[in-house]
Design a protein around this motif. Sequence first.
Motif, PDB file in Angstrom:
ATOM      1  N   SER A   1       2.301  -5.268  -1.403  1.00  0.00           N
ATOM      2  CA  SER A   1       2.574  -5.002   0.014  1.00  0.00           C
ATOM      3  C   SER A   1       3.822  -4.148   0.187  1.00  0.00           C
ATOM      4  CB  SER A   1       2.737  -6.323   0.772  1.00  0.00           C
ATOM      5  OG  SER A   1       1.533  -7.058   0.731  1.00  0.00           O
ATOM      6  N   LEU A   2       4.838  -4.393  -0.625  1.00  0.00           N
ATOM      7  CA  LEU A   2       6.075  -3.618  -0.523  1.00  0.00           C
ATOM      8  C   LEU A   2       5.905  -2.171  -0.992  1.00  0.00           C
ATOM      9  CD1 LEU A   2       8.680  -6.292  -1.686  1.00  0.00           C
ATOM     10  CD2 LEU A   2       8.302  -5.427   0.636  1.00  0.00           C
ATOM     11  N   VAL A   3       4.964  -1.924  -1.888  1.00  0.00           N
ATOM     12  CA  VAL A   3       4.694  -0.555  -2.336  1.00  0.00           C
ATOM     13  C   VAL A   3       3.739   0.145  -1.374  1.00  0.00           C
ATOM     14  CG1 VAL A   3       3.621   0.841  -4.161  1.00  0.00           C
ATOM     15  CG2 VAL A   3       5.157  -1.034  -4.769  1.00  0.00           C
ATOM     16  N   SER A   4       2.670  -0.530  -0.976  1.00  0.00           N
ATOM     17  CA  SER A   4       1.626   0.102  -0.168  1.00  0.00           C
ATOM     18  C   SER A   4       1.916   0.110   1.326  1.00  0.00           C
ATOM     19  CB  SER A   4       0.286  -0.605  -0.409  1.00  0.00           C
ATOM     20  OG  SER A   4      -0.096  -0.489  -1.752  1.00  0.00           O
ATOM     21  N   GLY A   5       2.549  -0.942   1.828  1.00  0.00           N
ATOM     22  CA  GLY A   5       2.810  -1.045   3.261  1.00  0.00           C
ATOM     23  C   GLY A   5       3.537   0.146   3.853  1.00  0.00           C
ATOM     24  N   PRO A   6       4.635   0.584   3.250  1.00  0.00           N
ATOM     25  CA  PRO A   6       5.336   1.744   3.807  1.00  0.00           C
ATOM     26  C   PRO A   6       4.479   3.012   3.841  1.00  0.00           C
ATOM     27  CG  PRO A   6       6.779   0.544   2.337  1.00  0.00           C
ATOM     28  CD  PRO A   6       5.405  -0.060   2.181  1.00  0.00           C
ATOM     29  N   TYR A   7       3.604   3.174   2.847  1.00  0.00           N
ATOM     30  CA  TYR A   7       2.699   4.334   2.888  1.00  0.00           C
ATOM     31  C   TYR A   7       1.835   4.283   4.144  1.00  0.00           C
ATOM     32  CZ  TYR A   7      -1.604   6.874   2.530  1.00  0.00           C
ATOM     33  OH  TYR A   7      -2.679   7.661   2.844  1.00  0.00           O
ATOM     34  N   PHE A   8       1.189   3.160   4.382  1.00  0.00           N
ATOM     35  CA  PHE A   8       0.293   3.057   5.536  1.00  0.00           C
ATOM     36  C   PHE A   8       1.047   3.209   6.855  1.00  0.00           C
ATOM     37  CE2 PHE A   8      -2.394   1.119   2.288  1.00  0.00           C
ATOM     38  CZ  PHE A   8      -3.561   1.820   2.515  1.00  0.00           C
ATOM     39  N   PHE A   9       2.260   2.691   6.904  1.00  0.00           N
ATOM     40  CA  PHE A   9       3.087   2.837   8.096  1.00  0.00           C
ATOM     41  C   PHE A   9       3.425   4.311   8.334  1.00  0.00           C
ATOM     42  CE2 PHE A   9       7.260   2.607  10.278  1.00  0.00           C
ATOM     43  CZ  PHE A   9       6.863   1.912  11.412  1.00  0.00           C
TER      44      PHE A   9
ATOM     45  N   PHE B   1      -2.663  -1.402  10.162  1.00  0.00           N
ATOM     46  CA  PHE B   1      -2.727  -0.955   8.769  1.00  0.00           C
ATOM     47  C   PHE B   1      -1.940  -1.853   7.822  1.00  0.00           C
ATOM     48  CE2 PHE B   1      -3.408   3.461  10.660  1.00  0.00           C
ATOM     49  CZ  PHE B   1      -4.780   3.369  10.552  1.00  0.00           C
ATOM     50  N   VAL B   2      -0.669  -2.072   8.104  1.00  0.00           N
ATOM     51  CA  VAL B   2       0.158  -2.875   7.201  1.00  0.00           C
ATOM     52  C   VAL B   2      -0.329  -4.322   7.185  1.00  0.00           C
ATOM     53  CG1 VAL B   2       2.487  -3.733   6.725  1.00  0.00           C
ATOM     54  CG2 VAL B   2       2.148  -1.344   7.376  1.00  0.00           C
ATOM     55  N   ALA B   3      -0.662  -4.854   8.351  1.00  0.00           N
ATOM     56  CA  ALA B   3      -1.141  -6.239   8.403  1.00  0.00           C
ATOM     57  C   ALA B   3      -2.447  -6.406   7.631  1.00  0.00           C
ATOM     58  CB  ALA B   3      -1.327  -6.674   9.856  1.00  0.00           C
ATOM     59  N   THR B   4      -3.370  -5.479   7.778  1.00  0.00           N
ATOM     60  CA  THR B   4      -4.641  -5.557   7.058  1.00  0.00           C
ATOM     61  C   THR B   4      -4.432  -5.369   5.562  1.00  0.00           C
ATOM     62  OG1 THR B   4      -5.870  -4.788   8.982  1.00  0.00           O
ATOM     63  CG2 THR B   4      -6.952  -4.566   6.840  1.00  0.00           C
ATOM     64  N   MET B   5      -3.553  -4.423   5.197  1.00  0.00           N
ATOM     65  CA  MET B   5      -3.272  -4.192   3.784  1.00  0.00           C
ATOM     66  C   MET B   5      -2.655  -5.442   3.156  1.00  0.00           C
ATOM     67  SD  MET B   5      -0.533  -3.589   1.603  1.00  0.00           S
ATOM     68  CE  MET B   5       0.595  -3.623   2.975  1.00  0.00           C
ATOM     69  N   ALA B   6      -1.710  -6.074   3.833  1.00  0.00           N
ATOM     70  CA  ALA B   6      -1.084  -7.286   3.303  1.00  0.00           C
ATOM     71  C   ALA B   6      -2.093  -8.424   3.202  1.00  0.00           C
ATOM     72  CB  ALA B   6       0.105  -7.694   4.172  1.00  0.00           C
ATOM     73  N   ASN B   7      -2.958  -8.532   4.185  1.00  0.00           N
ATOM     74  CA  ASN B   7      -3.989  -9.560   4.150  1.00  0.00           C
ATOM     75  C   ASN B   7      -4.941  -9.331   2.976  1.00  0.00           C
ATOM     76  OD1 ASN B   7      -5.359 -11.878   5.284  1.00  0.00           O
ATOM     77  ND2 ASN B   7      -6.954 -10.447   5.908  1.00  0.00           N
ATOM     78  N   THR B   8      -5.271  -8.089   2.719  1.00  0.00           N
ATOM     79  CA  THR B   8      -6.139  -7.753   1.592  1.00  0.00           C
ATOM     80  C   THR B   8      -5.450  -8.084   0.266  1.00  0.00           C
ATOM     81  OG1 THR B   8      -7.190  -5.995   2.866  1.00  0.00           O
ATOM     82  CG2 THR B   8      -7.410  -5.875   0.464  1.00  0.00           C
ATOM     83  N   ALA B   9      -4.140  -7.873   0.200  1.00  0.00           N
ATOM     84  CA  ALA B   9      -3.387  -8.137  -1.028  1.00  0.00           C
ATOM     85  C   ALA B   9      -3.320  -9.625  -1.353  1.00  0.00           C
ATOM     86  CB  ALA B   9      -1.975  -7.571  -0.908  1.00  0.00           C
ATOM     87  N   ILE B  10      -3.432 -10.458  -0.326  1.00  0.00           N
ATOM     88  CA  ILE B  10      -3.316 -11.902  -0.541  1.00  0.00           C
ATOM     89  C   ILE B  10      -4.686 -12.444  -0.932  1.00  0.00           C
ATOM     90  CG2 ILE B  10      -2.691 -14.123   0.479  1.00  0.00           C
ATOM     91  CD1 ILE B  10      -0.977 -12.479   2.485  1.00  0.00           C
ATOM     92  N   ASN B  11      -5.009 -12.261  -2.184  1.00  0.00           N
ATOM     93  CA  ASN B  11      -6.243 -12.813  -2.733  1.00  0.00           C
ATOM     94  C   ASN B  11      -6.006 -13.114  -4.204  1.00  0.00           C
ATOM     95  OD1 ASN B  11      -7.545 -10.735  -4.589  1.00  0.00           O
ATOM     96  ND2 ASN B  11      -7.213  -9.485  -2.762  1.00  0.00           N
ATOM     97  N   PRO B  12      -6.844 -13.951  -4.792  1.00  0.00           N
ATOM     98  CA  PRO B  12      -6.596 -14.368  -6.175  1.00  0.00           C
ATOM     99  C   PRO B  12      -6.709 -13.240  -7.204  1.00  0.00           C
ATOM    100  CG  PRO B  12      -8.422 -15.607  -5.204  1.00  0.00           C
ATOM    101  CD  PRO B  12      -7.955 -14.632  -4.191  1.00  0.00           C
ATOM    102  N   ASN B  13      -7.269 -12.110  -6.838  1.00  0.00           N
ATOM    103  CA  ASN B  13      -7.424 -11.006  -7.783  1.00  0.00           C
ATOM    104  C   ASN B  13      -6.227 -10.062  -7.802  1.00  0.00           C
ATOM    105  OD1 ASN B  13     -10.060 -11.774  -8.598  1.00  0.00           O
ATOM    106  ND2 ASN B  13     -10.810 -10.998  -6.645  1.00  0.00           N
ATOM    107  N   MET B  14      -5.309 -10.232  -6.887  1.00  0.00           N
ATOM    108  CA  MET B  14      -4.131  -9.367  -6.825  1.00  0.00           C
ATOM    109  C   MET B  14      -2.989 -10.084  -7.546  1.00  0.00           C
ATOM    110  SD  MET B  14      -3.098  -6.390  -5.739  1.00  0.00           S
ATOM    111  CE  MET B  14      -4.421  -5.976  -4.613  1.00  0.00           C
ATOM    112  N   PRO B  15      -2.543  -9.540  -8.685  1.00  0.00           N
ATOM    113  CA  PRO B  15      -1.531 -10.256  -9.470  1.00  0.00           C
ATOM    114  C   PRO B  15      -0.167 -10.380  -8.783  1.00  0.00           C
ATOM    115  CG  PRO B  15      -2.053  -8.131 -10.480  1.00  0.00           C
ATOM    116  CD  PRO B  15      -2.981  -8.323  -9.327  1.00  0.00           C
ATOM    117  N   ARG B  16       0.203  -9.404  -7.954  1.00  0.00           N
ATOM    118  CA  ARG B  16       1.519  -9.431  -7.300  1.00  0.00           C
ATOM    119  C   ARG B  16       1.365  -8.998  -5.836  1.00  0.00           C
ATOM    120  NH1 ARG B  16       2.081  -7.242 -12.365  1.00  0.00           N
ATOM    121  NH2 ARG B  16       3.444  -8.376 -13.768  1.00  0.00           N
ATOM    122  N   PRO B  17       0.850  -9.891  -4.993  1.00  0.00           N
ATOM    123  CA  PRO B  17       0.561  -9.504  -3.607  1.00  0.00           C
ATOM    124  C   PRO B  17       1.782  -9.044  -2.814  1.00  0.00           C
ATOM    125  CG  PRO B  17       0.165 -11.856  -3.934  1.00  0.00           C
ATOM    126  CD  PRO B  17       0.461 -11.271  -5.270  1.00  0.00           C
TER     127      PRO B  17
END
Length: 138
Positions: free
Chosen positions: A116-124, A96-112
């Motif tokens: 990740s620091l906001v969403s990752g803990p939720y998924f964990f 979950f966290v790895a996939t979420m972080a990978n999804t965040a790393i794209n040109p459309n995400m202003p602050r990847p």
Amino acid sequence: MLDALTRINWLAVLAATVAATGLGGVWFTALFGKTYATVLGRAYDPKAKPAPLFIVGPMVCSLAAIITSALLMKALNLSSAGEALAFGAVVGLGYFVATMANTAINPNMPRPLMYSLVSGPYFFLMSISTSLILVAMP
């Protein structure tokens, strides 16, 4: 492994899905709503009503993930809270966290990184809590 479909507790799957959805609602609105909006490059409007897609979509995705976890937990014959905690942590971080972080790393995400620091803990936490629910309701 698909024979495990007949062995999983569908009420536990439903309860875990409701819990994941509730946790997400609280996490991304009450706890981190303003931060989440900022991370996405949007204005924070706590009175805005989200479109149904933004409620139903994550619920359906959570349901799919929880069914998968339930299948794996049955196939691995996990039955204790400790095993559920370990399973939830491994799956939460490794998938979950790895996939979420990978999804965040794209040109459309202003602050990847911040996303990740906001969403990752939720998924964990979602993975751990739903795994505990699944093992508590065999």
